[in-house]
Design a protein around this motif. Structure first.
Motif, PDB file in Angstrom:
ATOM      1  N   PHE A 152       1.083  -1.001  -0.124  1.00  0.00           N
ATOM      2  CA  PHE A 152       0.139  -0.125  -0.143  1.00  0.00           C
ATOM      3  C   PHE A 152       0.927   1.364  -0.041  1.00  0.00           C
ATOM      4  CE2 PHE A 152      -2.738  -3.199   1.967  1.00  0.00           C
ATOM      5  CZ  PHE A 152      -3.495  -3.110   0.997  1.00  0.00           C
ATOM      6  N   ASN A 153       2.025   0.938   0.092  1.00  0.00           N
ATOM      7  CA  ASN A 153       3.056   2.188   0.182  1.00  0.00           C
ATOM      8  C   ASN A 153       3.422   2.581  -1.172  1.00  0.00           C
ATOM      9  OD1 ASN A 153       2.755   2.755   2.766  1.00  0.00           O
ATOM     10  ND2 ASN A 153       4.710   1.729   3.491  1.00  0.00           N
ATOM     11  N   ILE A 154       2.972   2.235  -2.380  1.00  0.00           N
ATOM     12  CA  ILE A 154       3.049   2.405  -3.583  1.00  0.00           C
ATOM     13  C   ILE A 154       3.369   3.771  -3.820  1.00  0.00           C
ATOM     14  CG2 ILE A 154       2.402   2.533  -6.243  1.00  0.00           C
ATOM     15  CD1 ILE A 154       2.212  -0.439  -5.861  1.00  0.00           C
ATOM     16  N   PRO A 155       2.486   4.761  -3.250  1.00  0.00           N
ATOM     17  CA  PRO A 155       2.601   6.387  -3.557  1.00  0.00           C
ATOM     18  C   PRO A 155       3.816   6.953  -2.914  1.00  0.00           C
ATOM     19  CG  PRO A 155       0.309   6.012  -3.025  1.00  0.00           C
ATOM     20  CD  PRO A 155       1.200   4.402  -2.867  1.00  0.00           C
ATOM     21  N   TYR A 156       3.852   6.334  -1.767  1.00  0.00           N
ATOM     22  CA  TYR A 156       5.445   6.756  -1.144  1.00  0.00           C
ATOM     23  C   TYR A 156       6.584   6.434  -2.063  1.00  0.00           C
ATOM     24  CZ  TYR A 156       2.480   7.466   3.063  1.00  0.00           C
ATOM     25  OH  TYR A 156       1.351   7.963   3.838  1.00  0.00           O
ATOM     26  N   ILE A 157       6.516   5.285  -2.599  1.00  0.00           N
ATOM     27  CA  ILE A 157       7.634   4.893  -3.549  1.00  0.00           C
ATOM     28  C   ILE A 157       7.792   5.608  -4.691  1.00  0.00           C
ATOM     29  CG2 ILE A 157       8.708   3.071  -4.800  1.00  0.00           C
ATOM     30  CD1 ILE A 157       7.380   1.191  -2.791  1.00  0.00           C
ATOM     31  N   ALA A 158       6.567   6.159  -5.248  1.00  0.00           N
ATOM     32  CA  ALA A 158       6.606   7.108  -6.321  1.00  0.00           C
ATOM     33  C   ALA A 158       7.181   8.277  -6.029  1.00  0.00           C
ATOM     34  CB  ALA A 158       5.132   7.290  -6.857  1.00  0.00           C
ATOM     35  N   VAL A 159       6.702   8.965  -4.594  1.00  0.00           N
ATOM     36  CA  VAL A 159       7.576  10.151  -4.275  1.00  0.00           C
ATOM     37  C   VAL A 159       8.992  10.010  -4.437  1.00  0.00           C
ATOM     38  CG1 VAL A 159       7.811  11.698  -2.326  1.00  0.00           C
ATOM     39  CG2 VAL A 159       5.466  10.765  -2.998  1.00  0.00           C
TER      40      VAL A 159
ATOM     41  N   LEU B  70      11.435  18.541 -10.736  1.00  0.00           N
ATOM     42  CA  LEU B  70      10.955  17.171 -10.508  1.00  0.00           C
ATOM     43  C   LEU B  70      11.033  16.948  -8.950  1.00  0.00           C
ATOM     44  CD1 LEU B  70      12.617  14.858 -12.894  1.00  0.00           C
ATOM     45  CD2 LEU B  70      10.181  14.720 -12.575  1.00  0.00           C
ATOM     46  N   ILE B  71      11.844  17.364  -8.423  1.00  0.00           N
ATOM     47  CA  ILE B  71      11.943  17.411  -6.852  1.00  0.00           C
ATOM     48  C   ILE B  71      10.717  18.077  -6.170  1.00  0.00           C
ATOM     49  CG2 ILE B  71      13.184  18.197  -4.712  1.00  0.00           C
ATOM     50  CD1 ILE B  71      15.608  17.732  -6.192  1.00  0.00           C
ATOM     51  N   GLU B  72      10.244  19.102  -7.046  1.00  0.00           N
ATOM     52  CA  GLU B  72       8.920  19.998  -6.186  1.00  0.00           C
ATOM     53  C   GLU B  72       7.952  19.135  -6.557  1.00  0.00           C
ATOM     54  OE1 GLU B  72       8.781  23.696  -8.262  1.00  0.00           O
ATOM     55  OE2 GLU B  72       6.526  23.469  -8.047  1.00  0.00           O
ATOM     56  N   SER B  73       7.647  18.594  -7.611  1.00  0.00           N
ATOM     57  CA  SER B  73       6.621  17.688  -7.865  1.00  0.00           C
ATOM     58  C   SER B  73       6.421  16.553  -6.835  1.00  0.00           C
ATOM     59  CB  SER B  73       6.628  17.156  -9.204  1.00  0.00           C
ATOM     60  OG  SER B  73       6.921  18.148 -10.232  1.00  0.00           O
ATOM     61  N   GLY B  74       7.634  16.088  -6.507  1.00  0.00           N
ATOM     62  CA  GLY B  74       7.524  14.912  -5.720  1.00  0.00           C
ATOM     63  C   GLY B  74       7.227  15.370  -4.394  1.00  0.00           C
ATOM     64  N   VAL B  75       7.676  16.431  -3.840  1.00  0.00           N
ATOM     65  CA  VAL B  75       7.155  16.981  -2.466  1.00  0.00           C
ATOM     66  C   VAL B  75       5.628  17.425  -2.561  1.00  0.00           C
ATOM     67  CG1 VAL B  75       7.414  18.914  -1.003  1.00  0.00           C
ATOM     68  CG2 VAL B  75       9.589  18.045  -1.901  1.00  0.00           C
ATOM     69  N   ASN B  76       5.227  18.043  -3.685  1.00  0.00           N
ATOM     70  CA  ASN B  76       3.692  18.221  -3.772  1.00  0.00           C
ATOM     71  C   ASN B  76       3.038  16.848  -3.635  1.00  0.00           C
ATOM     72  OD1 ASN B  76       4.238  20.758  -4.000  1.00  0.00           O
ATOM     73  ND2 ASN B  76       3.787  20.712  -6.148  1.00  0.00           N
ATOM     74  N   LEU B  77       3.114  15.882  -4.378  1.00  0.00           N
ATOM     75  CA  LEU B  77       2.619  14.540  -4.223  1.00  0.00           C
ATOM     76  C   LEU B  77       2.628  14.012  -2.813  1.00  0.00           C
ATOM     77  CD1 LEU B  77       1.373  12.325  -6.007  1.00  0.00           C
ATOM     78  CD2 LEU B  77       3.615  11.227  -6.228  1.00  0.00           C
ATOM     79  N   PHE B  78       3.961  14.040  -2.289  1.00  0.00           N
ATOM     80  CA  PHE B  78       4.038  13.688  -0.819  1.00  0.00           C
ATOM     81  C   PHE B  78       3.032  14.523   0.097  1.00  0.00           C
ATOM     82  CE2 PHE B  78       6.323  13.629   3.407  1.00  0.00           C
ATOM     83  CZ  PHE B  78       6.205  12.432   3.555  1.00  0.00           C
ATOM     84  N   LEU B  79       2.894  15.654  -0.097  1.00  0.00           N
ATOM     85  CA  LEU B  79       2.073  16.471   0.682  1.00  0.00           C
ATOM     86  C   LEU B  79       0.465  15.833   0.299  1.00  0.00           C
ATOM     87  CD1 LEU B  79       3.299  20.104   0.773  1.00  0.00           C
ATOM     88  CD2 LEU B  79       2.742  18.432   2.619  1.00  0.00           C
ATOM     89  N   ILE B  80      -0.003  15.760  -0.811  1.00  0.00           N
ATOM     90  CA  ILE B  80      -1.301  15.431  -1.070  1.00  0.00           C
ATOM     91  C   ILE B  80      -1.310  13.994  -0.576  1.00  0.00           C
ATOM     92  CG2 ILE B  80      -2.522  14.423  -3.109  1.00  0.00           C
ATOM     93  CD1 ILE B  80      -2.900  17.498  -2.831  1.00  0.00           C
ATOM     94  N   THR B  81      -0.398  13.155  -0.624  1.00  0.00           N
ATOM     95  CA  THR B  81      -0.367  11.713  -0.320  1.00  0.00           C
ATOM     96  C   THR B  81      -0.700  11.560   1.440  1.00  0.00           C
ATOM     97  OG1 THR B  81       1.036  11.122  -1.954  1.00  0.00           O
ATOM     98  CG2 THR B  81       0.586   9.492  -0.405  1.00  0.00           C
ATOM     99  N   LEU B  82      -0.270  12.494   2.258  1.00  0.00           N
ATOM    100  CA  LEU B  82      -0.106  12.335   3.542  1.00  0.00           C
ATOM    101  C   LEU B  82      -1.451  12.563   3.956  1.00  0.00           C
ATOM    102  CD1 LEU B  82       2.861  14.028   5.045  1.00  0.00           C
ATOM    103  CD2 LEU B  82       2.158  11.630   5.089  1.00  0.00           C
TER     104      LEU B  82
END
Lengths: 159, 114, 91
Positions: free
Chosen positions: B3-10, B36-48
């Protein structure tokens, strides 16, 4: 950027009003549906950027006064801070939502839970949406315009 | 763990950005790495801020049920607009550097003459 | 391959392993730990701000100061871009 072909220019001028109206719709319904000042501003700014790409930066700079763009951006920023300060005057604190429940403009409080959209709700949120939307439209458009113009003059210098 | 696939994507997004920043010499590619780093951080925030089987925090004709967190979404919105501003500033500086030095290679930009 | 590149590869590999393991050891996706603040905002958005959209209520009401700072950043970026290219025009 130079002018593109006649087909591109025609399609861009046909599609521009629709994109602009969609952006303004997203801004105006920011407190009801997904969206808001930033997202709608980005949509409207991309509509302006489409015109810029189709017609070239020289033509666009001839049509638009730089002073007017500056006035619009300042209007957005000053409007945002002024609404926040009005919260200090009429309400309790900076950024206080003083219009909610006042039976004035945007003063209705919606029924709790899932319901239909009522545009006359939200207090100061729609006004702030408009201010920020104006600021984002003009800000993003100015960034794209200035960079396009600089690229054009750079290319001419090299020749 | 699956279930941690979104975190792995980040993690993969941020690592791709770091790779571009460390190993690429072209300034445009480095800017792409930063985005790309910024997109990763945004995706991390949304995922949390996501709860299982939740809907968007909007009440207008909502089907009802658990709602996702609004605060991470709002801060991600802020972060996206700041990202646009930062990218515009970085690309302007890159254009200025290209005009001044005639190259985008960071190893050649290092010289101090002119 | 120079010494510099080898060092960069080693550091990058360490960071990559750290990131992947952190991603695997995070709490499961979709089950956040604390939710008091967000639950309060979700429950009271309609009464306190009158808006149906929770995200807009947070952006402009509960956390208005963040939006003010963000508008400042946008303004600064526009001013910076214009400043850079005005200087370029005068060269």
């Amino acid at each position: 950027m130079t002018k593109m072909s006649k087909i591109v220019r025609t399609i861009a001028s046909i599609a521009f009003p629709f994109a602009m109206i969609y952006g303004l719709y997203v801004i105006a319904h920011g407190h009801l549906t997904p969206g808001g000042g930033f997202q709608g501003g980005a949509i409207a700014a991309s509509a302006c950027a489409m015109i810029l790409v189709a017609f070239g930066s020289k033509w666009t700079l001839d049509k638009i006064k730089e002073k007017r763009l500056s006035v619009f951006e300042s209007l957005g920023g000053i409007g945002f801070i002024a609404i926040a300060l009005l919260g200090l005057v009429f309400g309790a604190a900076f950024f206080n939502n003083f219009l909610t429940g006042s039976n004035f403009l945007f003063g209705t409080i919606p029924a709790t839970g899932s319901g239909l959209a009522d545009i006359n709700t939200g207090g100061v949120l729609p006004l702030m949406n408009f201010a920020v939307g104006l600021k984002v439209i003009v800000g993003l458009f100015v960034i794209v315009l200035v960079m396009a113009y600089a690229a054009t003059s750079f290319k001419e210098d090299k020749k | 763990m699956i279930f941690n696939i979104p975190y792995i994507a980040v993690a993969v997004l941020i690592l791709l950005g770091l790779y571009a920043l460390i190993f690429k010499r072209n300034l445009i590619k480095m800017v792409i790495g930063i985005t790309l780093i910024e997109s990763g951080v945004n995706l991390f925030l949304i995922t949390l801020g996501y709860r299982k089987e939740s809907i968007a925090p909007i009440y207008t004709s909502s089907p009802g049920g658990v709602m996702a967190f609004p605060v991470p979404q709002a801060l991600t919105l802020t972060s996206i607009v700041i990202g646009v501003a930062v990218i515009a500033l970085m690309l302007s500086l890159v254009m200025h550097i290209y005009r001044h030095y005639g190259t985008l290679d960071v190893r050649k930009v290092r010289r101090l003459k002119e | 391959m120079s010494t510099r590149n080898i060092a960069a590869v080693i550091v990058f590999s360490i960071v990559a392993v750290f990131f992947i393991f952190t991603a695997l050891l995070m709490h499961p996706f979709g089950v956040p730990d604390e939710s008091d603040m967000d639950d309060y905002i979700i429950d009271n958005t309609q009464e306190e701000t009158g808006a149906n959209n929770g995200v807009t209520a947070v952006v402009f009401d509960y956390r208005g100061f963040d939006t003010l700072g963000e508008a400042t950043v946008l303004f600064t970026a526009v001013a910076g871009v214009i400043m850079i290219f005005r200087r370029l025009k005068n060269d």
